[in-house]
Design an enzyme around this catalytic site. Structure first.
Site, PDB file in Angstrom:
ATOM      1  N   LYS A   1       0.889  -0.999   0.122  1.00  0.00           N
ATOM      2  CA  LYS A   1       0.164  -0.001   0.160  1.00  0.00           C
ATOM      3  C   LYS A   1       0.834   1.176  -0.404  1.00  0.00           C
ATOM      4  O   LYS A   1       2.068   1.318   0.672  1.00  0.00           O
ATOM      5  CB  LYS A   1      -0.910   0.306   1.699  1.00  0.00           C
ATOM      6  CG  LYS A   1      -0.302  -0.013   2.822  1.00  0.00           C
ATOM      7  CD  LYS A   1       0.162   1.189   3.373  1.00  0.00           C
ATOM      8  CE  LYS A   1       0.665   1.284   4.462  1.00  0.00           C
ATOM      9  NZ  LYS A   1       1.585   2.566   4.691  1.00  0.00           N
TER      10      LYS A   1
ATOM     11  N   GLY B   1       4.407  -4.745   3.613  1.00  0.00           N
ATOM     12  CA  GLY B   1       4.681  -5.364   3.845  1.00  0.00           C
ATOM     13  C   GLY B   1       4.366  -6.353   4.556  1.00  0.00           C
ATOM     14  O   GLY B   1       3.497  -6.992   4.243  1.00  0.00           O
TER      15      GLY B   1
ATOM     16  N   PRO C   1      11.206  -4.342   3.667  1.00  0.00           N
ATOM     17  CA  PRO C   1      10.541  -4.339   4.718  1.00  0.00           C
ATOM     18  C   PRO C   1      11.194  -2.784   5.359  1.00  0.00           C
ATOM     19  O   PRO C   1      12.296  -2.081   5.062  1.00  0.00           O
ATOM     20  CB  PRO C   1      11.698  -4.947   5.533  1.00  0.00           C
ATOM     21  CG  PRO C   1      11.832  -6.379   5.066  1.00  0.00           C
ATOM     22  CD  PRO C   1      12.309  -5.344   3.264  1.00  0.00           C
TER      23      PRO C   1
ATOM     24  N   ASP D   1      -2.103  -1.568  10.515  1.00  0.00           N
ATOM     25  CA  ASP D   1      -1.987  -2.077   8.349  1.00  0.00           C
ATOM     26  C   ASP D   1      -2.511  -2.848   8.481  1.00  0.00           C
ATOM     27  O   ASP D   1      -3.429  -3.365   7.199  1.00  0.00           O
ATOM     28  CB  ASP D   1      -0.907  -1.234   7.847  1.00  0.00           C
ATOM     29  CG  ASP D   1      -0.391  -0.102   8.258  1.00  0.00           C
ATOM     30  OD1 ASP D   1      -1.765   0.548   8.033  1.00  0.00           O
ATOM     31  OD2 ASP D   1       0.728   0.582   7.904  1.00  0.00           O
TER      32      ASP D   1
HETATM   33  P1  ATP Z   1       3.774   0.205   8.058  1.00  0.00           P
HETATM   34  O1  ATP Z   1       4.274   1.165   7.296  1.00  0.00           O
HETATM   35  O2  ATP Z   1       3.337  -0.814   7.728  1.00  0.00           O
HETATM   36  O3  ATP Z   1       4.290   0.508   9.216  1.00  0.00           O
HETATM   37  P2  ATP Z   1       6.770  -0.751   6.755  1.00  0.00           P
HETATM   38  O4  ATP Z   1       6.091  -1.542   5.441  1.00  0.00           O
HETATM   39  O5  ATP Z   1       7.281   0.153   7.146  1.00  0.00           O
HETATM   40  O6  ATP Z   1       5.171  -0.680   7.779  1.00  0.00           O
HETATM   41  P3  ATP Z   1       7.125  -3.267   7.690  1.00  0.00           P
HETATM   42  O7  ATP Z   1       7.853  -3.446   5.858  1.00  0.00           O
HETATM   43  O8  ATP Z   1       5.571  -3.818   7.424  1.00  0.00           O
HETATM   44  O9  ATP Z   1       7.045  -1.627   6.909  1.00  0.00           O
HETATM   45  O10 ATP Z   1       8.593  -3.973   8.802  1.00  0.00           O
HETATM   46  C1  ATP Z   1       7.806  -3.324   9.413  1.00  0.00           C
HETATM   47  C2  ATP Z   1       9.492  -4.082  10.677  1.00  0.00           C
HETATM   48  O11 ATP Z   1       8.743  -5.464  10.479  1.00  0.00           O
HETATM   49  C3  ATP Z   1      10.501  -4.462   9.489  1.00  0.00           C
HETATM   50  O12 ATP Z   1      11.860  -3.961   9.830  1.00  0.00           O
HETATM   51  C4  ATP Z   1      10.786  -6.040  10.189  1.00  0.00           C
HETATM   52  O13 ATP Z   1      12.074  -6.035  10.457  1.00  0.00           O
HETATM   53  C5  ATP Z   1       9.289  -6.404  10.546  1.00  0.00           C
HETATM   54  N1  ATP Z   1       9.275  -7.638  10.264  1.00  0.00           N
HETATM   55  C6  ATP Z   1       8.528  -8.457  10.811  1.00  0.00           C
HETATM   56  N2  ATP Z   1       7.482  -9.331   9.450  1.00  0.00           N
HETATM   57  C7  ATP Z   1       7.740  -8.750   8.197  1.00  0.00           C
HETATM   58  C8  ATP Z   1       7.505  -9.087   7.069  1.00  0.00           C
HETATM   59  N3  ATP Z   1       7.102 -10.272   6.689  1.00  0.00           N
HETATM   60  N4  ATP Z   1       7.537  -8.355   5.797  1.00  0.00           N
HETATM   61  C9  ATP Z   1       8.214  -7.192   5.955  1.00  0.00           C
HETATM   62  N5  ATP Z   1       8.834  -6.536   7.732  1.00  0.00           N
HETATM   63  C10 ATP Z   1       8.309  -7.700   8.943  1.00  0.00           C
END
Ligand code: ATP
Length: 281
Positions: free
Chosen positions: A14, A106, A100, A141
């Site tokens: 998203k 993600g 991540p 999210d």
């Molecule tokens: P958001 O915008 O939802 O706050 P984001 O997109 O910045 O989050 P994510 O990719 O959801 O971040 O990941 C945030 C942290 O969560 C990562 O640094 C990672 O260590 C942890 N994490 C745990 N599970 C997952 C996963 N399946 N994919 C990605 N990150 C994950």
């Protein structure tokens, strides 16, 4: 279930077309008004269930993410087994495409895909409303991804959702080589009080292109590359260019695919930045 069953599914990313911080709850959580938009960058998952004792095994080939309960996909599978009490072992293979810590949701999308996938494989034992509550407990999210609509306004901590008509844009995603911790961003965010008569209407802000992300104030000073990516996208003709969620991804919105692809080409020289042209989906 006497034999095994399996399912392959996709978990989209998203972007937040706008993000307005409205206040802070007593427990420290920030209250926001945002617009979530699903885009065509996706992780892929393969789920397998076999009769067993509730074990969860996750593998993330090619990714440095943890494969234990620190991973949201793993936690989602555990939560599902706990809630249903089903005698199943679950195996999840997760192929990451969404970076991540990129503000692209993600991890939350992976968790939503695991909840939906396991519920489908088990014959839908958990009603939709309860699945949403389970999702919200895993991450703010997750409910958006469970809703299965292209775009929605999110309020509260982002879990009070109202579907909206998605705008028709091509999006250029510029993904820097570093992630940003959402917790760090909110801890450093300074809430400026707006007058009591400034009522923010995210649906209207969406339609009038008054797109703005309040969290940029925290990230721009610490990560100048984020500001530079915004400037390049705007100079290339983006109708809006902003950070998604708590960063680090910056997106530009373009009416025409050719302009989006030209802007993507222009970004190719930015050190370490991954670039993708995507659509809302
Ligand atoms: P958001 O915008 O939802 O706050 P984001 O997109 O910045 O989050 P994510 O990719 O959801 O971040 O990941 C945030 C942290 O969560 C990562 O640094 C990672 O260590 C942890 N994490 C745990 N599970 C997952 C996963 N399946 N994919 C990605 N990150 C994950």
């Amino acid at each position: 279930m006497t034999r095994g069953a399996s399912l392959s599914l996709e978990a989209p990313a998203k972007i937040n077309l706008l993000l307005h911080v409205e206040g802070r709850r007593a427990d420290g959580y920030h209250l926001i008004a945002t617009v979530f938009q699903r885009v065509s960058l996706r992780d892929r998952l393969h789920l397998e269930v076999t009769p067993g004792r509730g074990g969860v095994r996750l593998s993330c080939p090619g990714s440095a993410l943890p494969e234990d309960a620190r991973n949201l996909a793993h936690r989602a599978a555990e939560a599902f087994l706990r809630r249903t009490g089903l005698g199943l072992d679950v195996r999840v293979e997760l192929f990451k495409e969404i970076p991540p810590g990129g503000g692209l949701g993600g991890g939350s999308s992976d968790a939503a895909a695991v909840l939906r996938g396991l519920n489908a494989l088990a014959g839908e034992p958990v009603p939709a409303a309860e699945l949403m509550a389970m999702g919200a407990a895993l991450g703010a999210d997750v409910p958006f991804f469970l809703l299965d609509v292209p775009a929605a306004v999110g309020r509260g901590v982002g879990t009070e959702l109202e579907p909206v008509e998605p705008p028709a844009f091509w999006y250029v995603l510029a993904m820097p080589p570093f992630g940003i911790s959402t917790r760090w961003v909110y801890e450093n965010f300074v809430l400026t009080t707006r007058g009591p008569d400034t009522i923010f209407d995210p649906g209207q802000a969406l339609r009038t292109m008054a797109w703005k992300n309040d969290l940029e104030q925290v990230v721009l000073s610490a990560h100048p590359q984020v500001g530079r990516l915004k400037d390049i996208l705007l100079a290339e003709g983006a109708r809006a260019a902003l950070m998604s969620g708590s960063g680090s991804t910056v997106f530009g919105a373009f009416r025409e695919e050719a302009r989006a692809r030209a802007a993507a080409g222009r970004l190719a020289g930015e050190a370490g930045v991954r670039v993708r042209v995507v659509r809302g989906c």
